[in-house]
Design an enzyme around this catalytic site. Structure first.
Site, mmCIF file in Angstrom:
data_model
loop_
_atom_site.group_PDB
_atom_site.id
_atom_site.type_symbol
_atom_site.label_atom_id
_atom_site.label_comp_id
_atom_site.label_asym_id
_atom_site.label_seq_id
_atom_site.Cartn_x
_atom_site.Cartn_y
_atom_site.Cartn_z
ATOM 1 N N HIS A 144 2.702 11.699 9.974
ATOM 2 C CA HIS A 144 2.661 12.248 8.615
ATOM 3 C C HIS A 144 2.102 11.176 7.692
ATOM 4 O O HIS A 144 2.737 10.152 7.437
ATOM 5 C CB HIS A 144 4.058 12.663 8.163
ATOM 6 C CG HIS A 144 4.104 13.152 6.742
ATOM 7 N ND1 HIS A 144 3.377 14.235 6.300
ATOM 8 C CD2 HIS A 144 4.780 12.681 5.657
ATOM 9 C CE1 HIS A 144 3.609 14.423 5.010
ATOM 10 N NE2 HIS A 144 4.457 13.485 4.595
ATOM 11 N N LEU A 163 5.370 10.632 -3.249
ATOM 12 C CA LEU A 163 5.002 9.317 -3.779
ATOM 13 C C LEU A 163 3.521 9.227 -4.150
ATOM 14 O O LEU A 163 3.076 8.217 -4.696
ATOM 15 C CB LEU A 163 5.356 8.215 -2.770
ATOM 16 C CG LEU A 163 6.855 7.935 -2.594
ATOM 17 C CD1 LEU A 163 7.074 6.858 -1.545
ATOM 18 C CD2 LEU A 163 7.478 7.502 -3.923
ATOM 19 N N GLY A 164 2.744 10.275 -3.808
ATOM 20 C CA GLY A 164 1.357 10.299 -4.278
ATOM 21 C C GLY A 164 0.306 9.898 -3.263
ATOM 22 O O GLY A 164 -0.764 9.410 -3.641
ATOM 23 N N LYS A 165 0.573 10.113 -1.983
ATOM 24 C CA LYS A 165 -0.413 9.760 -0.948
ATOM 25 C C LYS A 165 -1.708 10.551 -1.128
ATOM 26 O O LYS A 165 -2.809 9.992 -1.111
ATOM 27 C CB LYS A 165 0.172 10.020 0.449
ATOM 28 C CG LYS A 165 1.372 9.166 0.799
ATOM 29 C CD LYS A 165 1.812 9.363 2.228
ATOM 30 C CE LYS A 165 2.391 10.746 2.485
ATOM 31 N NZ LYS A 165 3.656 10.988 1.771
ATOM 32 N N ASP A 183 -2.323 14.493 5.027
ATOM 33 C CA ASP A 183 -1.049 15.107 5.425
ATOM 34 C C ASP A 183 -0.675 14.834 6.879
ATOM 35 O O ASP A 183 0.449 14.449 7.164
ATOM 36 C CB ASP A 183 -1.043 16.614 5.162
ATOM 37 C CG ASP A 183 0.349 17.201 5.336
ATOM 38 O OD1 ASP A 183 1.285 16.678 4.699
ATOM 39 O OD2 ASP A 183 0.507 18.153 6.115
ATOM 40 N N ARG A 249 7.248 -10.494 -2.330
ATOM 41 C CA ARG A 249 6.528 -10.826 -3.566
ATOM 42 C C ARG A 249 5.299 -11.701 -3.313
ATOM 43 O O ARG A 249 4.288 -11.591 -4.009
ATOM 44 C CB ARG A 249 7.471 -11.541 -4.547
ATOM 45 C CG ARG A 249 8.577 -10.659 -5.085
ATOM 46 C CD ARG A 249 9.488 -11.436 -6.006
ATOM 47 N NE ARG A 249 8.781 -11.993 -7.151
ATOM 48 C CZ ARG A 249 8.576 -11.348 -8.288
ATOM 49 N NH1 ARG A 249 9.018 -10.103 -8.421
ATOM 50 N NH2 ARG A 249 7.937 -11.922 -9.290
#
EC number: 2.7.11.-
Length: 309
Positions: A144, A163-165, A183, A249
């Site tokens: 996916h 989340l905006g893939k 998708d 980070r």
């Protein structure tokens, strides 16, 4: 279920020349392994179990020289033994001596086996047919996610739903990058590389909430889609609020994304409102390329700190 490949499919795909095509009783046998075997010990009569059953056999210059060396009777006996092992097909290269064609075709017809002539060297045949066979038989796992090519780098975008893939992929296409699949991505592994392609039903399509399905080929043209590409690394989108204490980070951790038994290099991108995910993915591609070229930002900072003392 194990994938099957029959000789007729390979002949049709490459438009191969069948030397005994006029013999009606040739069997359409199944190819069982993704390799082309040259045969060494087998030509001299030494067989290890049925190691060549279901394997394509290829002969070139060296094999015809061997037949010449051992003489016509021994050569005929050796050829007979090879065909009796139920090989699916025999491929002869441009370097194979044509004086042996009639003997080979006679024995091949007896065993109902197709004989193929390919106008290339045996090493070229191994490369051309071998790559196709590796791709055909490679294990495929459906993931996916969304696969895009950014600056020539194949990036598999994964993460939780919402989340905006897909939106990021659409923005990347609008910036001139390339969509492979949205998708769902079929991932395969052969050699030391990973490849991804779209399932047939969702090929060239992106689903964006509020807009529905977008046909990228129709809207953005041929330059914006590819049927398949190598996966160089994975970008995992993660909700910032839920994972803010876990992010790397400095970017000095070696992260991997697991697909079955495979592990692919991974970069994590925290998602917060107002951030351009597409721009961050472009930046990750540039960073990955930079690291491949030997540029290490942390090493540079350490060197600067030493020089500053």
């Amino acid at each position: 279920m194990k994938k099957k490949l029959f000789v007729s499919e390979l002949i049709k795909h490459f438009d191969l020349e069948v030397l005994n095509h006029d013999f009606p009783e040739i069997e359409d046998r199944e190819i069982l392994t993704p390799s082309i075997k040259r045969l060494g010990l087998e030509l001299s009569g030494h067989f290890i179990y049925d190691a060549i059953s279901g394997v394509i056999v290829g002969w070139g210059t060296n094999e015809s020289k061997f037949f010449e060396k051992i003489g016509s009777e021994k050569a005929k006996s050796s050829i007979e033994e090879i065909f009796s092992r139920k090989i699916p097909m025999l491929v002869l290269s441009k370097g194979f001596d044509k004086n042996y064609y009639s003997t080979i075709i006679e024995i091949a017809n007896k065993h109902k086996t197709p004989v193929i002539f390919y106008k290339a060297s045996l090493s070229e045949i191994n490369t051309i047919l071998g790559i196709y066979l590796l791709q055909y038989f490679a294990k495929k796992v459906q993931v996916h996610g969304t696969l895009v090519s950014v600056f020539g780098m194949g990036i598999l975008i994964v993460g939780d739903s919402g989340l905006g893939k897909s939106e990021a992929a659409l923005e990347l296409v609008q910036k001139g990058h390339v969509l492979i699949s949205d998708d769902a991505v079929l991932v395969s592994h052969y050699g030391n590389k990973y490849f991804g392609k779209a399932p047939y039903i969702t090929k060239n399509l992106i689903e964006v909430r509020g807009l529905g399905l977008i046909d990228i080929l129709s809207v953005h043209g041929l330059k914006s889609v590819l049927p398949e590409c190598e996966i160089n690394f994975v970008v995992e989108l993660k909700d910032y609020e839920q994972n803010k204490s876990n992010f790397d980070r400095l970017g000095n951790k070696v992260l991997k994304y697991q697909i079955g038994e495979w592990k692919i290099p991974k970069i994590e991108i925290p998602i917060r409102q107002g951030r351009s995910v597409a721009s961050l993915i472009e930046a990750s591609a540039n960073m990955f390329l930079s690291k491949l070229n030997g540029h290490d930002v942390l090493a540079m900072i350490q060197e600067r700190s030493l020089n500053d003392e």
